[in-house]
Design a protein around this motif. Structure first.
Motif, PDB file in Angstrom:
ATOM      1  N   ASP A   1     -48.730   3.938 -29.951  1.00 42.30           N
ATOM      2  CA  ASP A   1     -49.129   2.697 -30.609  1.00 42.30           C
ATOM      3  C   ASP A   1     -48.267   1.525 -30.182  1.00 42.30           C
ATOM      4  O   ASP A   1     -48.691   0.373 -30.232  1.00 42.30           O
ATOM      5  N   GLN A   2     -47.042   1.821 -29.778  1.00 43.95           N
ATOM      6  CA  GLN A   2     -46.103   0.752 -29.448  1.00 43.95           C
ATOM      7  C   GLN A   2     -46.529  -0.005 -28.199  1.00 43.95           C
ATOM      8  O   GLN A   2     -46.351  -1.205 -28.095  1.00 43.95           O
ATOM      9  N   PHE A   3     -47.117   0.702 -27.220  1.00 42.50           N
ATOM     10  CA  PHE A   3     -47.485   0.100 -25.961  1.00 42.50           C
ATOM     11  C   PHE A   3     -49.005   0.112 -25.809  1.00 42.50           C
ATOM     12  O   PHE A   3     -49.610   1.182 -25.744  1.00 42.50           O
ATOM     13  N   LYS A   4     -49.576  -1.054 -25.766  1.00 36.69           N
ATOM     14  CA  LYS A   4     -51.015  -1.189 -25.607  1.00 36.69           C
ATOM     15  C   LYS A   4     -51.312  -2.153 -24.466  1.00 36.69           C
ATOM     16  O   LYS A   4     -50.580  -3.111 -24.243  1.00 36.69           O
ATOM     17  N   VAL A   5     -52.407  -1.886 -23.750  1.00 32.16           N
ATOM     18  CA  VAL A   5     -52.844  -2.797 -22.701  1.00 32.16           C
ATOM     19  C   VAL A   5     -53.698  -3.864 -23.371  1.00 32.16           C
ATOM     20  O   VAL A   5     -54.933  -3.780 -23.398  1.00 32.16           O
ATOM     21  N   ASP A   6     -53.042  -4.858 -23.953  1.00 34.75           N
ATOM     22  CA  ASP A   6     -53.764  -5.886 -24.705  1.00 34.75           C
ATOM     23  C   ASP A   6     -53.628  -7.275 -24.084  1.00 34.75           C
ATOM     24  O   ASP A   6     -54.026  -8.276 -24.681  1.00 34.75           O
ATOM     25  N   GLY A   7     -53.067  -7.342 -22.869  1.00 34.85           N
ATOM     26  CA  GLY A   7     -52.968  -8.636 -22.201  1.00 34.85           C
ATOM     27  C   GLY A   7     -51.756  -9.450 -22.589  1.00 34.85           C
ATOM     28  O   GLY A   7     -51.609 -10.596 -22.148  1.00 34.85           O
ATOM     29  N   LYS A   8     -50.869  -8.877 -23.383  1.00 31.46           N
ATOM     30  CA  LYS A   8     -49.654  -9.590 -23.774  1.00 31.46           C
ATOM     31  C   LYS A   8     -48.462  -9.073 -22.976  1.00 31.46           C
ATOM     32  O   LYS A   8     -48.436  -7.912 -22.560  1.00 31.46           O
ATOM     33  N   VAL A   9     -47.475  -9.929 -22.773  1.00 29.07           N
ATOM     34  CA  VAL A   9     -46.262  -9.541 -22.061  1.00 29.07           C
ATOM     35  C   VAL A   9     -45.366  -8.751 -23.010  1.00 29.07           C
ATOM     36  O   VAL A   9     -45.013  -9.229 -24.092  1.00 29.07           O
ATOM     37  N   LEU A  10     -45.023  -7.549 -22.608  1.00 28.40           N
ATOM     38  CA  LEU A  10     -44.173  -6.706 -23.446  1.00 28.40           C
ATOM     39  C   LEU A  10     -42.722  -7.150 -23.369  1.00 28.40           C
ATOM     40  O   LEU A  10     -42.243  -7.557 -22.314  1.00 28.40           O
ATOM     41  N   GLU A  11     -42.022  -7.048 -24.465  1.00 27.06           N
ATOM     42  CA  GLU A  11     -40.592  -7.327 -24.512  1.00 27.06           C
ATOM     43  C   GLU A  11     -39.867  -5.990 -24.560  1.00 27.06           C
ATOM     44  O   GLU A  11     -40.000  -5.242 -25.538  1.00 27.06           O
ATOM     45  N   LEU A  12     -39.124  -5.681 -23.484  1.00 29.43           N
ATOM     46  CA  LEU A  12     -38.462  -4.381 -23.395  1.00 29.43           C
ATOM     47  C   LEU A  12     -36.958  -4.509 -23.542  1.00 29.43           C
ATOM     48  O   LEU A  12     -36.381  -5.566 -23.263  1.00 29.43           O
ATOM     49  N   ASP A  13     -36.330  -3.413 -23.964  1.00 27.31           N
ATOM     50  CA  ASP A  13     -34.878  -3.353 -24.051  1.00 27.31           C
ATOM     51  C   ASP A  13     -34.457  -1.924 -23.712  1.00 27.31           C
ATOM     52  O   ASP A  13     -35.272  -1.110 -23.263  1.00 27.31           O
ATOM     53  N   GLU A  14     -33.209  -1.615 -23.940  1.00 33.52           N
ATOM     54  CA  GLU A  14     -32.693  -0.298 -23.560  1.00 33.52           C
ATOM     55  C   GLU A  14     -33.315   0.839 -24.366  1.00 33.52           C
ATOM     56  O   GLU A  14     -33.316   1.990 -23.932  1.00 33.52           O
TER      57      GLU A  14
ATOM     58  N   SER B   1     -39.691   4.516 -21.887  1.00 35.15           N
ATOM     59  CA  SER B   1     -40.972   4.908 -22.465  1.00 35.15           C
ATOM     60  C   SER B   1     -42.104   4.042 -21.921  1.00 35.15           C
ATOM     61  O   SER B   1     -43.202   4.535 -21.634  1.00 35.15           O
ATOM     62  N   ALA B   2     -41.821   2.737 -21.771  1.00 36.80           N
ATOM     63  CA  ALA B   2     -42.838   1.828 -21.247  1.00 36.80           C
ATOM     64  C   ALA B   2     -43.184   2.161 -19.798  1.00 36.80           C
ATOM     65  O   ALA B   2     -44.356   2.183 -19.408  1.00 36.80           O
ATOM     66  N   ILE B   3     -42.164   2.440 -19.000  1.00 36.96           N
ATOM     67  CA  ILE B   3     -42.390   2.752 -17.584  1.00 36.96           C
ATOM     68  C   ILE B   3     -43.229   4.017 -17.441  1.00 36.96           C
ATOM     69  O   ILE B   3     -44.090   4.124 -16.562  1.00 36.96           O
ATOM     70  N   SER B   4     -42.992   4.986 -18.303  1.00 38.50           N
ATOM     71  CA  SER B   4     -43.739   6.251 -18.220  1.00 38.50           C
ATOM     72  C   SER B   4     -45.126   6.146 -18.848  1.00 38.50           C
ATOM     73  O   SER B   4     -45.982   7.000 -18.597  1.00 38.50           O
ATOM     74  N   SER B   5     -45.362   5.116 -19.642  1.00 39.37           N
ATOM     75  CA  SER B   5     -46.647   4.981 -20.334  1.00 39.37           C
ATOM     76  C   SER B   5     -47.722   4.341 -19.467  1.00 39.37           C
ATOM     77  O   SER B   5     -48.914   4.496 -19.743  1.00 39.37           O
ATOM     78  N   PHE B   6     -47.309   3.588 -18.437  1.00 37.00           N
ATOM     79  CA  PHE B   6     -48.282   2.865 -17.614  1.00 37.00           C
ATOM     80  C   PHE B   6     -48.116   3.234 -16.144  1.00 37.00           C
ATOM     81  O   PHE B   6     -47.004   3.402 -15.649  1.00 37.00           O
ATOM     82  N   ASP B   7     -49.249   3.329 -15.442  1.00 41.42           N
ATOM     83  CA  ASP B   7     -49.200   3.621 -14.017  1.00 41.42           C
ATOM     84  C   ASP B   7     -48.636   2.442 -13.231  1.00 41.42           C
ATOM     85  O   ASP B   7     -47.942   2.627 -12.230  1.00 41.42           O
TER      86      ASP B   7
END
Length: 430
Positions: A23-36, A41-47
Motif C-alpha cells: 500500500d505504501q508504494f503505488k504507481v499513481d503519478g506522484k513523486v515518491l519521497e524516499l529515505d533510509e 523496498s521502493a527499489i524492489s517494488s518497481f521494475d
C-alpha cells in the motif's frame, strides 16, 4: 469470520510481501519521497524507478523538481510504468554515499534493481521521451508504413534509429540488446515503395541508420553476419561529424577510435559550416576514426586544453585519444581557406604514416574552469575546505603532502558538472 480474516492476512503476506509495503508504494503519478527506511523496498517494488538525489539548498535541484513533478504522471501511465522518486541526500548522507552520490542533483535509473546514472535531458517533455527508450522492446516489429512513421516519431531525436527492412528480428536481436541504452532498433515486415524512396534504399534486405537531430542516414546491405553488422551499428551510433559539447562528449567515453578534432573560431560561421561538409566526406571514407569539431566561441575552456589561444591559427586539426594525449601532424596543424579537402587528406595521410608530434592535454585555469562548471558557491566551499586542510597540515606533525585528487576524480567532477548551463546530461551542482 476470524479464521477468514487470518487467511486473508496470510494470503496478502505471501502474495505481496507485507501489505503495508504494497500500500505504501503505488504507481499513481506522484513523486515518491524516499529515505533510509523505505528506499530498498521502493527499489524492489518497481521494475523501473528514477531516483533524484537532491539537496534542498541546491539551485539546480530546485529547478529540476517541478520538471519531475510534471513528468511523473506521464511516465506512470506507460505500458511499462516508470516511477519517479527523490531522496534528500543532504539529510540521508549514508544512503547517498552508498549509491556514490557526490554532487547534486544526481539522477539514477534503477532497472530491476540495477542502477545506471541518468545523463539525459531534464525538461519534463524531453525527459519522458528519453526514458521511453529504456522500457521499449529490444526490437520493435513494424507491419505498415504508418507503423514505421509512428515509430520514428515516437523515438525522437536523442538516440540513433535502426530500421531493418526485410530483415528478421533475430538477425539484429543480440546487437539490439547490447546497444539498447544507446539506440532504437526495429524491423519493418511490410512497407510500400514510397517508404523505399523516403529512406533511399533500392533493395532488401537493408538496414537503415537514422540520426534525426543531424538529418543523416546510412544504409547497410550486408553481409549480415555479426562482425560486419556489428561494425556498421557501432560506427553509426555517432553522426559522421560530432559537434563536441557537454552533451555529446559523454558519448565518446567508451569510444575506442581516435578522434580527429577540428577547432574553429566559431562553429556557426559560414566558413565553419562549409568545412564541416568537407569533414563529413572525409569521415564517410575513414570510419576507423571519429570526426568532431568545436568552436572556441562555443567552448573556449575545452579548446584551451589543446593549446588554442588568441595567437593560434584556426581552423586547427589534431588527433585526440579521448584522454590526456593528442597528436599534431607535422606541417599541417592548421587549415588554409582554400582547398581544405586536399589539406584534410594530407593531414590524415600524415597521421597514418606516423608523421606526428605527441602532446599532452593542457589543464585550464583551475578556478576559472571549476567556477564555470559548478558555480561560485561550491568554489567557496572547496577553497574553504582546502584552506582548513592546509592549516591542519601546517600545524601537524606529519609531513605527508596533501593529496588533492586523482585525474579520474577530476574527470568525473568535470563531466558531472558540465551541464550547468543547459538541461543536458550530467548537469550537477555543488
Amino acid at each position: 469470520m476470524r479464521l477468514l480474516m487470518i487467511l486473508l492476512l496470510l494470503s496478502c503476506i505471501f502474495k505481496s510481501g507485507i501489505c503495508s509495503t504494497a500500500d505504501q508504494f503505488k504507481v499513481d503519478g506522484k513523486v515518491l519521497e524516499l529515505d533510509e527506511s523505505n528506499f530498498d523496498s521502493a527499489i524492489s517494488s518497481f521494475d523501473y524507478i528514477l531516483v533524484d538525489f537532491y539537496a534542498p539548498w541546491c539551485g539546480h535541484c530546485k529547478r529540476l523538481s517541478p520538471q519531475l513533478d510534471e513528468a511523473a504522471p506521464v511516465l506512470a501511465g506507460l505500458k511499462e510504468p516508470i516511477v519517479i522518486a527523490k531522496v534528500n541526500a543532504d539529510k540521508y548522507t549514508s544512503l547517498a554515499s552508498k549509491h556514490d552520490v557526490d554532487a547534486y542533483p544526481t539522477l539514477k535509473l534503477f532497472m530491476h534493481g540495477i542502477s545506471i546514472e541518468y545523463f539525459g535531458p531534464r525538461k519534463a517533455e524531453l525527459l519522458v521521451q528519453y526514458l521511453k527508450k529504456f522500457v521499449a522492446p529490444d526490437v520493435s516489429v513494424l507491419s505498415s508504413d504508418s507503423a514505421i512513421s509512428d515509430f520514428v516519431e515516437a523515438a525522437g531525436s536523442f538516440f540513433p534509429i535502426y530500421i531493418g527492412f526485410g530483415l528478421n528480428e533475430t538477425v539484429i536481436s543480440n546487437l539490439a540488446v547490447k546497444y539498447k541504452k544507446r539506440a532504437w532498433f526495429s524491423v519493418a515486415k511490410d512497407f510500400s515503395d514510397d517508404v523505399m524512396v523516403l529512406y533511399d534504399f533500392d533493395k532488401v534486405p537493408a538496414l537503415v541508420a537514422l540520426h534525426p537531430s543531424y538529418k543523416q542516414q546510412s544504409i547497410f546491405y550486408g553481409p549480415f553476419e555479426d562482425e560486419f553488422l556489428g561494425d556498421f551499428i557501432k560506427q553509426n551510433l555517432l553522426p559522421l561529424v560530432v559537434p563536441l559539447n557537454h552533451e555529446t562528449l559523454k558519448l565518446l567515453k567508451d569510444e575506442e577510435r581516435k578522434i580527429v578534432l577540428t577547432i574553429t573560431a566559431d562553429e556557426n560561421e559560414d566558413q565553419s559550416q562549409n568545412l564541416i561538409k568537407v569533414l563529413k566526406a572525409a569521415a564517410s571514407a575513414n570510419r576507423d576514426l571519429v570526426f568532431g569539431y568545436v568552436g572556441v566561441k562555443q567552448w573556449e575552456d575545452f579548446a584551451d586544453k589543446f593549446g588554442v589561444d588568441g595567437k593560434t591559427k584556426l581552423p586547427k586539426m589534431i588527433v585526440w585519444n579521448g584522454d590526456e594525449e593528442y597528436f599534431s601532424v607535422i606541417g599541417i596543424e592548421s587549415l588554409d581557406k582554400e582547398d581544405q579537402g586536399s589539406q584534410i587528406s594530407q593531414f590524415l595521410e600524415g597521421y597514418r604514416e606516423g608523421r606526428t608530434e605527441r602532446k599532452t592535454v593542457k589543464g585550464p585555469s583551475f578556478m576559472g574552469f571549476i567556477n564555470s562548471l559548478i558555480g561560485i558557491r561550491t568554489v567557496y566551499i572547496i577553497v574553504f575546505i582546502v584552506a582548513v586542510l592546509m592549516l591542519i597540515q601546517s600545524i601537524g606533525k606529519d609531513d605527508e603532502p596533501l593529496r588533492v585528487g586523482r585525474r579520474d576524480e577530476v574527470d568525473h567532477a568535470e563531466s558531472s558538472e558540465a551541464e550547468s548551463s543547459q538541461y543536458g546530461p550530467e548537469k550537477k551542482e555543488d
